[in-house]
Design a protein around this motif. Structure first.
Motif, PDB file in Angstrom:
ATOM      1  N   PHE A 384     -45.177  61.577 -48.918  1.00  0.00           N
ATOM      2  CA  PHE A 384     -44.898  60.343 -49.909  1.00  0.00           C
ATOM      3  C   PHE A 384     -43.477  59.937 -49.754  1.00  0.00           C
ATOM      4  O   PHE A 384     -43.265  58.450 -49.670  1.00  0.00           O
ATOM      5  CB  PHE A 384     -45.289  60.762 -51.368  1.00  0.00           C
ATOM      6  CG  PHE A 384     -44.759  59.560 -52.458  1.00  0.00           C
ATOM      7  CD1 PHE A 384     -45.694  58.539 -52.406  1.00  0.00           C
ATOM      8  CD2 PHE A 384     -43.763  59.653 -52.996  1.00  0.00           C
ATOM      9  CE1 PHE A 384     -45.325  57.517 -53.345  1.00  0.00           C
ATOM     10  CE2 PHE A 384     -43.528  58.638 -53.980  1.00  0.00           C
ATOM     11  CZ  PHE A 384     -44.222  57.697 -54.141  1.00  0.00           C
ATOM     12  N   ILE A 385     -42.633  60.701 -49.662  1.00  0.00           N
ATOM     13  CA  ILE A 385     -41.121  60.234 -49.544  1.00  0.00           C
ATOM     14  C   ILE A 385     -41.222  59.697 -48.120  1.00  0.00           C
ATOM     15  O   ILE A 385     -40.124  58.564 -48.019  1.00  0.00           O
ATOM     16  CB  ILE A 385     -40.225  61.329 -49.514  1.00  0.00           C
ATOM     17  CG1 ILE A 385     -40.214  61.946 -51.202  1.00  0.00           C
ATOM     18  CG2 ILE A 385     -38.752  61.150 -49.283  1.00  0.00           C
ATOM     19  CD1 ILE A 385     -39.786  61.144 -52.205  1.00  0.00           C
ATOM     20  N   ASN A 386     -41.779  60.150 -47.065  1.00  0.00           N
ATOM     21  CA  ASN A 386     -41.847  59.570 -45.806  1.00  0.00           C
ATOM     22  C   ASN A 386     -42.315  58.139 -45.919  1.00  0.00           C
ATOM     23  O   ASN A 386     -41.779  57.221 -45.220  1.00  0.00           O
ATOM     24  CB  ASN A 386     -42.531  60.284 -44.679  1.00  0.00           C
ATOM     25  CG  ASN A 386     -41.712  61.508 -44.393  1.00  0.00           C
ATOM     26  OD1 ASN A 386     -40.631  61.642 -44.590  1.00  0.00           O
ATOM     27  ND2 ASN A 386     -42.466  62.542 -44.000  1.00  0.00           N
ATOM     28  N   LEU A 387     -43.448  58.107 -46.718  1.00  0.00           N
ATOM     29  CA  LEU A 387     -43.986  56.747 -46.687  1.00  0.00           C
ATOM     30  C   LEU A 387     -43.066  55.489 -47.484  1.00  0.00           C
ATOM     31  O   LEU A 387     -43.081  54.462 -46.949  1.00  0.00           O
ATOM     32  CB  LEU A 387     -45.196  56.903 -47.413  1.00  0.00           C
ATOM     33  CG  LEU A 387     -46.033  55.519 -47.925  1.00  0.00           C
ATOM     34  CD1 LEU A 387     -46.652  54.957 -46.667  1.00  0.00           C
ATOM     35  CD2 LEU A 387     -47.388  55.912 -48.598  1.00  0.00           C
ATOM     36  N   VAL A 388     -42.613  55.972 -48.357  1.00  0.00           N
ATOM     37  CA  VAL A 388     -41.640  55.124 -49.088  1.00  0.00           C
ATOM     38  C   VAL A 388     -40.423  54.836 -48.220  1.00  0.00           C
ATOM     39  O   VAL A 388     -39.905  53.536 -48.288  1.00  0.00           O
ATOM     40  CB  VAL A 388     -41.134  55.567 -50.332  1.00  0.00           C
ATOM     41  CG1 VAL A 388     -40.180  54.796 -51.371  1.00  0.00           C
ATOM     42  CG2 VAL A 388     -42.160  55.852 -51.448  1.00  0.00           C
ATOM     43  N   SER A 389     -39.883  55.652 -47.433  1.00  0.00           N
ATOM     44  CA  SER A 389     -38.887  55.421 -46.599  1.00  0.00           C
ATOM     45  C   SER A 389     -39.027  54.544 -45.451  1.00  0.00           C
ATOM     46  O   SER A 389     -38.029  53.735 -45.191  1.00  0.00           O
ATOM     47  CB  SER A 389     -38.173  56.846 -46.120  1.00  0.00           C
ATOM     48  OG  SER A 389     -38.039  57.851 -47.142  1.00  0.00           O
ATOM     49  N   ASN A 390     -40.260  54.340 -45.183  1.00  0.00           N
ATOM     50  CA  ASN A 390     -40.747  53.392 -44.041  1.00  0.00           C
ATOM     51  C   ASN A 390     -40.990  52.168 -44.745  1.00  0.00           C
ATOM     52  O   ASN A 390     -41.104  51.060 -43.847  1.00  0.00           O
ATOM     53  CB  ASN A 390     -41.728  53.852 -43.387  1.00  0.00           C
ATOM     54  CG  ASN A 390     -41.333  55.250 -42.378  1.00  0.00           C
ATOM     55  OD1 ASN A 390     -40.379  55.475 -42.026  1.00  0.00           O
ATOM     56  ND2 ASN A 390     -42.525  56.078 -42.266  1.00  0.00           N
ATOM     57  N   ALA A 391     -40.987  51.724 -45.825  1.00  0.00           N
ATOM     58  CA  ALA A 391     -41.377  50.680 -46.467  1.00  0.00           C
ATOM     59  C   ALA A 391     -40.086  49.597 -46.292  1.00  0.00           C
ATOM     60  O   ALA A 391     -38.837  50.093 -46.360  1.00  0.00           O
ATOM     61  CB  ALA A 391     -41.663  50.705 -47.853  1.00  0.00           C
ATOM     62  N   ASP A 392     -40.292  48.417 -46.327  1.00  0.00           N
ATOM     63  CA  ASP A 392     -39.158  47.386 -46.182  1.00  0.00           C
ATOM     64  C   ASP A 392     -38.345  47.580 -47.491  1.00  0.00           C
ATOM     65  O   ASP A 392     -37.161  47.216 -47.423  1.00  0.00           O
ATOM     66  CB  ASP A 392     -39.585  46.155 -45.924  1.00  0.00           C
ATOM     67  CG  ASP A 392     -40.279  45.950 -44.670  1.00  0.00           C
ATOM     68  OD1 ASP A 392     -39.931  46.682 -43.647  1.00  0.00           O
ATOM     69  OD2 ASP A 392     -41.229  45.083 -44.370  1.00  0.00           O
ATOM     70  N   ASN A 393     -38.722  47.696 -48.766  1.00  0.00           N
ATOM     71  CA  ASN A 393     -38.132  47.854 -49.865  1.00  0.00           C
ATOM     72  C   ASN A 393     -37.731  49.186 -50.252  1.00  0.00           C
ATOM     73  O   ASN A 393     -37.777  49.356 -51.592  1.00  0.00           O
ATOM     74  CB  ASN A 393     -38.988  46.907 -51.005  1.00  0.00           C
ATOM     75  CG  ASN A 393     -40.470  47.324 -51.052  1.00  0.00           C
ATOM     76  OD1 ASN A 393     -40.888  48.254 -50.187  1.00  0.00           O
ATOM     77  ND2 ASN A 393     -40.940  47.342 -52.317  1.00  0.00           N
ATOM     78  N   SER A 394     -37.718  50.195 -49.449  1.00  0.00           N
ATOM     79  CA  SER A 394     -37.396  51.362 -49.783  1.00  0.00           C
ATOM     80  C   SER A 394     -36.250  51.643 -50.905  1.00  0.00           C
ATOM     81  O   SER A 394     -36.272  52.665 -51.757  1.00  0.00           O
ATOM     82  CB  SER A 394     -37.230  52.479 -48.858  1.00  0.00           C
ATOM     83  OG  SER A 394     -36.062  51.735 -47.781  1.00  0.00           O
ATOM     84  N   GLU A 395     -35.196  50.926 -50.445  1.00  0.00           N
ATOM     85  CA  GLU A 395     -33.983  51.166 -51.140  1.00  0.00           C
ATOM     86  C   GLU A 395     -34.115  50.878 -52.552  1.00  0.00           C
ATOM     87  O   GLU A 395     -33.695  51.398 -53.676  1.00  0.00           O
ATOM     88  CB  GLU A 395     -32.950  50.232 -50.602  1.00  0.00           C
ATOM     89  CG  GLU A 395     -31.443  50.489 -51.447  1.00  0.00           C
ATOM     90  CD  GLU A 395     -30.203  49.600 -50.522  1.00  0.00           C
ATOM     91  OE1 GLU A 395     -29.374  49.340 -51.357  1.00  0.00           O
ATOM     92  OE2 GLU A 395     -30.842  48.952 -49.588  1.00  0.00           O
ATOM     93  N   SER A 396     -34.831  49.671 -53.065  1.00  0.00           N
ATOM     94  CA  SER A 396     -35.103  49.316 -54.254  1.00  0.00           C
ATOM     95  C   SER A 396     -36.062  50.144 -55.064  1.00  0.00           C
ATOM     96  O   SER A 396     -35.559  50.365 -56.352  1.00  0.00           O
ATOM     97  CB  SER A 396     -35.511  47.900 -54.545  1.00  0.00           C
ATOM     98  OG  SER A 396     -37.024  47.841 -53.690  1.00  0.00           O
ATOM     99  N   LEU A 397     -37.057  50.755 -54.219  1.00  0.00           N
ATOM    100  CA  LEU A 397     -38.056  51.718 -54.841  1.00  0.00           C
ATOM    101  C   LEU A 397     -37.238  52.953 -55.170  1.00  0.00           C
ATOM    102  O   LEU A 397     -37.477  53.365 -56.357  1.00  0.00           O
ATOM    103  CB  LEU A 397     -39.206  51.859 -53.921  1.00  0.00           C
ATOM    104  CG  LEU A 397     -40.154  50.858 -53.836  1.00  0.00           C
ATOM    105  CD1 LEU A 397     -41.107  51.341 -52.665  1.00  0.00           C
ATOM    106  CD2 LEU A 397     -40.787  50.593 -55.180  1.00  0.00           C
ATOM    107  N   PHE A 398     -36.544  53.772 -54.345  1.00  0.00           N
ATOM    108  CA  PHE A 398     -35.836  54.806 -54.839  1.00  0.00           C
ATOM    109  C   PHE A 398     -34.845  54.503 -55.870  1.00  0.00           C
ATOM    110  O   PHE A 398     -34.405  55.506 -56.700  1.00  0.00           O
ATOM    111  CB  PHE A 398     -35.091  55.166 -53.322  1.00  0.00           C
ATOM    112  CG  PHE A 398     -35.996  55.830 -52.695  1.00  0.00           C
ATOM    113  CD1 PHE A 398     -36.861  57.008 -52.736  1.00  0.00           C
ATOM    114  CD2 PHE A 398     -36.060  55.521 -51.135  1.00  0.00           C
ATOM    115  CE1 PHE A 398     -37.682  57.668 -52.059  1.00  0.00           C
ATOM    116  CE2 PHE A 398     -36.795  56.384 -50.215  1.00  0.00           C
ATOM    117  CZ  PHE A 398     -37.414  57.343 -50.633  1.00  0.00           C
ATOM    118  N   THR A 399     -34.047  53.560 -55.826  1.00  0.00           N
ATOM    119  CA  THR A 399     -33.212  53.141 -56.970  1.00  0.00           C
ATOM    120  C   THR A 399     -33.748  53.019 -58.244  1.00  0.00           C
ATOM    121  O   THR A 399     -33.257  53.620 -59.178  1.00  0.00           O
ATOM    122  CB  THR A 399     -32.334  51.738 -56.670  1.00  0.00           C
ATOM    123  OG1 THR A 399     -31.686  51.954 -55.333  1.00  0.00           O
ATOM    124  CG2 THR A 399     -31.479  51.648 -57.778  1.00  0.00           C
TER     125      THR A 399
END
Length: 468
Positions: A384-399
């Motif tokens: 799941f973390i890999n999936l989010v990391s590859n998304a264009d908006n990963s920075e905003s999602l993790f934040t």
């Protein structure tokens, strides 16, 4: 002295060969095999019994077909391949407790074993092929405009104006039927469907279809929920007077209109029309991808989850197109109304939509649903973390969801039998990854949560927290 050369007759030498004739009569002196001397019963009894193999070490294992796996998060990479090969018995991802859910609910879920690297490599390659590339859905306009017959519209408008003088309550089933009969719309459509109207004559003929076209462009229909419902109900009742191609045009026009702005009542009327008129989804395969996308959104908002899902699958598998973010979010929000479901049920319902999550950025809705529904162990969490990391908006999602991520890891640890050292290692690895790769700045609630977690693990958290 020259020898004499004879040019006379050339003599022939006769070869007698084997002169005895071939004989097909059985020879009494032929050899008889030992088995032929025994009776059938004696031959059968001579066969030894099957050996007992229950206690023999098994070296062959059934490997589940990768195409039969229900999954939405996992895309194994080179590291996963190495971990699989180096693990005991070649367990997939190295964890025997990480079960792969079969799409068939009647079959058991288990962790496959790969004892040879070539088998593991081929299996992972096929497994990852389920994540097909998708194109973005493009805008489209209603195709109804090209089928508007202005000459017939003028006739219909004039006749309707005259008819309404004596029938003010126009939009009800009885009055609509009387009007269509008065302008011979039913009769003309029957003749047209039977091939009795020439194309030239059809341009000036008022039919059931172009009368419906006219009404669906009237402001008093589009801006009034009751009038809108009355026209759709009338179309459902008498749809045998229209060809399938024209019904598809009606559908496309309604989709484009309702997707822009529509009340709940209009969407419900549309849902009833769609269910009654298009029981077979094969009839709508000719719609462009944008119309299918909008239709899936409308059906999701009306509560038709199963139909909406079929349309999303149609987009992915047949048209190779990503649904819009609005459509996917509408579907996910409607799906959440079903309440709690097991991981197995969720994965079986969403496995066909897996390519969507890998081809478009995750919204806050899809992020939370995947986090809450699809993750049950550390392997799920890692992918799941890999999936989010590859998304264009990963920075905003993790934040925005950093606290939820650590809370989920805490839940995974509590529900599984992990040692304190493994738990600490998971937290430290996640912190380093989010800091270095994602450049994440931890907020106060997350720092407080981590401080509490480290105290539970009996770790000195001061030095770690100072670097956050």
């Amino acid at each position: 002295m020259l020898s004499r050369i004879s040019f006379g007759r050339i003599s022939r030498r006769t070869y007698s060969g084997f002169q005895s004739p071939l004989s097909f009569i059985p020879n009494e002196d032929k050899h008889i095999f030992e088995s032929e001397k025994l009776t059938p019963e004696q031959n059968e009894s001579a066969i030894p019994d099957k050996p007992i193999l229950e206690n023999v070490t098994k070296y062959s294992h059934e490997i589940v077909n990768p195409e039969d796996i229900a999954d939405v998060l996992t895309r194994p990479d080179e590291n996963d391949f190495v971990v699989t090969l180096l693990s005991k018995d070649g367990i997939f991802l190295g964890n025997p407790n990480h079960k792969l859910i079969n799409k068939d609910s009647s079959k058991d879920s288990h962790a496959p074993e790969f004892h040879f690297s070539n088998i593991a490599s081929s299996w992972i390659e096929v497994f990852n092929k389920s994540i097909i590339p998708l194109n973005e859905v493009t805008d489209s306009s209603s195709i109804l405009k090209g089928h508007i017959n202005k000459d017939s519209f003028k006739q219909i408008s004039k006749r309707k104006h005259e008819f309404c003088k004596t029938n003010p309550n126009f939009y009800n089933a009885t009055t609509l039927k009387a009007f269509f009969s008065s302008i011979r719309a039913f009769e003309n459509s029957e003749r047209n469907l039977s091939g009795l109207v020439s194309p030239t004559e059809l341009q000036k003929t008022v039919t059931f279809e172009n009368t419906i076209f006219y009404l669906l462009n009237e402001d008093e229909v589009l801006n009034d929920d009751k009038n809108f419902a009355a026209v759709l109900e009338f179309l459902m009742t008498y749809n045998e007077f229209s060809s399938v191609a024209k019904l598809t045009l009606f559908l496309d026009h309604l989709i484009n209109y309702l997707s822009k702005s529509a009340s709940i009542d209009k969407i419900k009327s549309f849902r009833n029309f769609f269910n009654a008129t298009f029981p077979n989804l094969n009839l709508i395969e000719d719609l462009d991808a944008k119309s299918v996308d909008k239709l899936a959104m409308l059906l999701s908002k009306s509560g038709e989850i199963k139909l909406a899902q079929k349309l999303l699958i149609l987009l992915v598998e047949n048209k190779r197109v990503n649904p819009s973010q609005e459509t996917l979010d509408s579907y996910l929000l409607a799906y959440e109304q079903f309440g709690e479901q097991s991981k197995e049920e969720f994965l079986r319902n969403f496995s066909s939509l897996k390519p969507i999550f890998f081809n478009q950025k995750l919204s806050s809705i899809s992020f939370q649903i995947l986090l809450n529904r699809a993750i049950y162990d550390i392997e799920d969490f890692h992918h799941f973390i890999n999936l989010v990391s590859n998304a264009d908006n990963s920075e905003s999602l993790f934040t925005n969801f950093q606290n939820d991520i650590f809370q989920k890891l805490r839940i995974i640890h509590n529900e599984n039998d992990y040692s304190k050292s493994i738990k600490a290692l998971n937290y430290i690895q996640l912190i380093k990854r989010l800091q270095t790769k994602e450049s994440l700045k931890f907020n106060v609630p997350t720092k407080e949560l981590l401080s509490q977690i480290f105290k539970e693990l009996e770790l000195n958290s001061e030095q770690i927290l100072e670097n956050l």
